[in-house]
Motif scaffolding. Structure first.
Motif, short mmCIF file in Angstrom:
data_model
loop_
_atom_site.label_atom_id
_atom_site.label_comp_id
_atom_site.label_asym_id
_atom_site.label_seq_id
_atom_site.Cartn_x
_atom_site.Cartn_y
_atom_site.Cartn_z
N GLY A 40 12.92 7.49 -6.14
CA GLY A 40 12.71 8.31 -4.95
C GLY A 40 11.38 8.06 -4.27
N ALA A 41 10.49 7.28 -4.93
CA ALA A 41 9.19 6.96 -4.34
C ALA A 41 8.64 5.70 -5.00
CB ALA A 41 8.21 8.11 -4.54
N ILE A 42 7.88 4.94 -4.21
CA ILE A 42 7.23 3.73 -4.71
C ILE A 42 5.74 3.86 -4.45
CG2 ILE A 42 7.05 1.23 -4.49
CD1 ILE A 42 9.96 1.32 -3.41
N ALA A 43 4.96 3.74 -5.51
CA ALA A 43 3.49 3.79 -5.40
C ALA A 43 2.96 2.37 -5.54
CB ALA A 43 2.92 4.67 -6.50
N HIS A 44 1.93 2.04 -4.72
CA HIS A 44 1.38 0.69 -4.78
C HIS A 44 -0.08 0.72 -4.33
CE1 HIS A 44 1.50 -3.52 -5.31
NE2 HIS A 44 2.74 -3.73 -4.91
N LYS A 45 -0.80 -0.32 -4.68
CA LYS A 45 -2.19 -0.52 -4.25
C LYS A 45 -2.20 -1.64 -3.22
CE LYS A 45 -6.77 -0.51 -4.63
NZ LYS A 45 -7.57 0.59 -4.19
N LEU A 46 -2.54 -1.30 -1.99
CA LEU A 46 -2.56 -2.29 -0.91
C LEU A 46 -4.00 -2.57 -0.48
CD1 LEU A 46 0.35 -0.92 1.30
CD2 LEU A 46 0.45 -2.68 -0.46
N ASP A 47 -4.24 -3.80 -0.03
CA ASP A 47 -5.57 -4.16 0.46
C ASP A 47 -5.91 -3.43 1.76
OD1 ASP A 47 -5.98 -5.91 -1.65
OD2 ASP A 47 -5.25 -7.65 -0.53
N ASP A 48 -4.91 -3.21 2.61
CA ASP A 48 -5.15 -2.58 3.91
C ASP A 48 -4.09 -1.49 4.15
OD1 ASP A 48 -5.82 -1.88 6.49
OD2 ASP A 48 -5.85 -3.94 7.25
N PRO A 49 -4.25 -0.33 3.50
CA PRO A 49 -3.23 0.71 3.65
C PRO A 49 -3.10 1.24 5.08
CG PRO A 49 -5.12 1.54 2.42
CD PRO A 49 -5.32 0.07 2.60
N ALA A 50 -4.17 1.19 5.85
CA ALA A 50 -4.10 1.66 7.25
C ALA A 50 -3.19 0.74 8.07
CB ALA A 50 -5.49 1.73 7.86
N ALA A 51 -3.29 -0.55 7.87
CA ALA A 51 -2.42 -1.50 8.59
C ALA A 51 -0.97 -1.32 8.17
CB ALA A 51 -2.87 -2.93 8.35
N PHE A 52 -0.74 -1.05 6.89
CA PHE A 52 0.61 -0.79 6.40
C PHE A 52 1.19 0.45 7.07
CE2 PHE A 52 3.44 1.31 3.33
CZ PHE A 52 4.39 0.33 3.17
N ALA A 53 0.41 1.52 7.12
CA ALA A 53 0.87 2.77 7.75
C ALA A 53 1.16 2.54 9.24
CB ALA A 53 -0.18 3.87 7.57
N ALA A 54 0.32 1.76 9.91
CA ALA A 54 0.55 1.46 11.32
C ALA A 54 1.84 0.66 11.51
CB ALA A 54 -0.64 0.69 11.89
N ALA A 55 2.10 -0.28 10.63
CA ALA A 55 3.34 -1.07 10.72
C ALA A 55 4.56 -0.18 10.50
CB ALA A 55 3.32 -2.20 9.70
N ILE A 56 4.48 0.74 9.57
CA ILE A 56 5.60 1.67 9.33
C ILE A 56 5.83 2.55 10.55
CG2 ILE A 56 6.35 3.66 7.94
CD1 ILE A 56 6.62 0.98 6.50
N ARG A 57 4.75 3.05 11.15
CA ARG A 57 4.90 3.87 12.36
C ARG A 57 5.55 3.07 13.49
NH1 ARG A 57 -0.09 5.77 10.61
NH2 ARG A 57 -1.21 4.38 12.01
N THR A 58 5.20 1.80 13.62
CA THR A 58 5.80 0.94 14.63
C THR A 58 7.30 0.80 14.38
OG1 THR A 58 3.74 -0.28 14.98
CG2 THR A 58 5.79 -1.38 15.63
N LEU A 59 7.68 0.58 13.14
CA LEU A 59 9.10 0.46 12.80
C LEU A 59 9.85 1.77 13.07
CD1 LEU A 59 8.88 -1.58 9.50
CD2 LEU A 59 9.71 -2.37 11.73
N GLU A 60 9.22 2.89 12.75
CA GLU A 60 9.87 4.19 12.99
C GLU A 60 10.12 4.44 14.46
OE1 GLU A 60 8.27 6.81 9.19
OE2 GLU A 60 7.11 6.82 11.02
N ARG A 61 9.23 3.94 15.32
CA ARG A 61 9.39 4.10 16.77
C ARG A 61 10.41 3.11 17.34
NH1 ARG A 61 3.64 3.95 16.86
NH2 ARG A 61 3.81 1.88 17.75
N GLY A 62 10.74 2.10 16.55
CA GLY A 62 11.68 1.09 17.02
C GLY A 62 11.02 0.00 17.83
N ASP A 63 9.70 -0.12 17.74
CA ASP A 63 8.97 -1.14 18.49
C ASP A 63 8.91 -2.47 17.76
OD1 ASP A 63 8.47 0.86 20.29
OD2 ASP A 63 6.42 1.23 19.63
N GLY A 64 9.39 -2.53 16.51
CA GLY A 64 9.21 -3.74 15.72
C GLY A 64 10.45 -4.40 15.49
#
Length: 64
Positions: A40-64
């Motif tokens: 139900g959830a995946i935890a991970h350590k990312l080098d740039d979590p802010a860029a990851f969050a921005a990419a997810i928001r882009t996908l949620e808006r349908g811009d990607g």
């Protein structure tokens, strides 16, 4: 956001940050079944979590 060790040890959390403390957790809805386990959830350590969050928001808006 920070998670407790108890939260990360829950059976439904797949913790991929084995050698470090995770800095992102993605909820999976609906949960994915892996053998006898529902993830139900995946935890991970990312080098740039802010860029990851921005990419997810882009996908949620349908811009990607």
């Amino acid at each position: 956001m920070a998670w407790t060790a108890e939260e990360l040890k829950r059976r439904e959390v797949l913790n991929l940050a084995r050698l470090a403390w995770p800095n992102v957790m993605v909820e999976v809805d609906p949960p994915v079944r892996v053998r006898r386990r529902a993830i139900g959830a995946i935890a991970h350590k990312l080098d740039d979590p802010a860029a990851f969050a921005a990419a997810i928001r882009t996908l949620e808006r349908g811009d990607g």
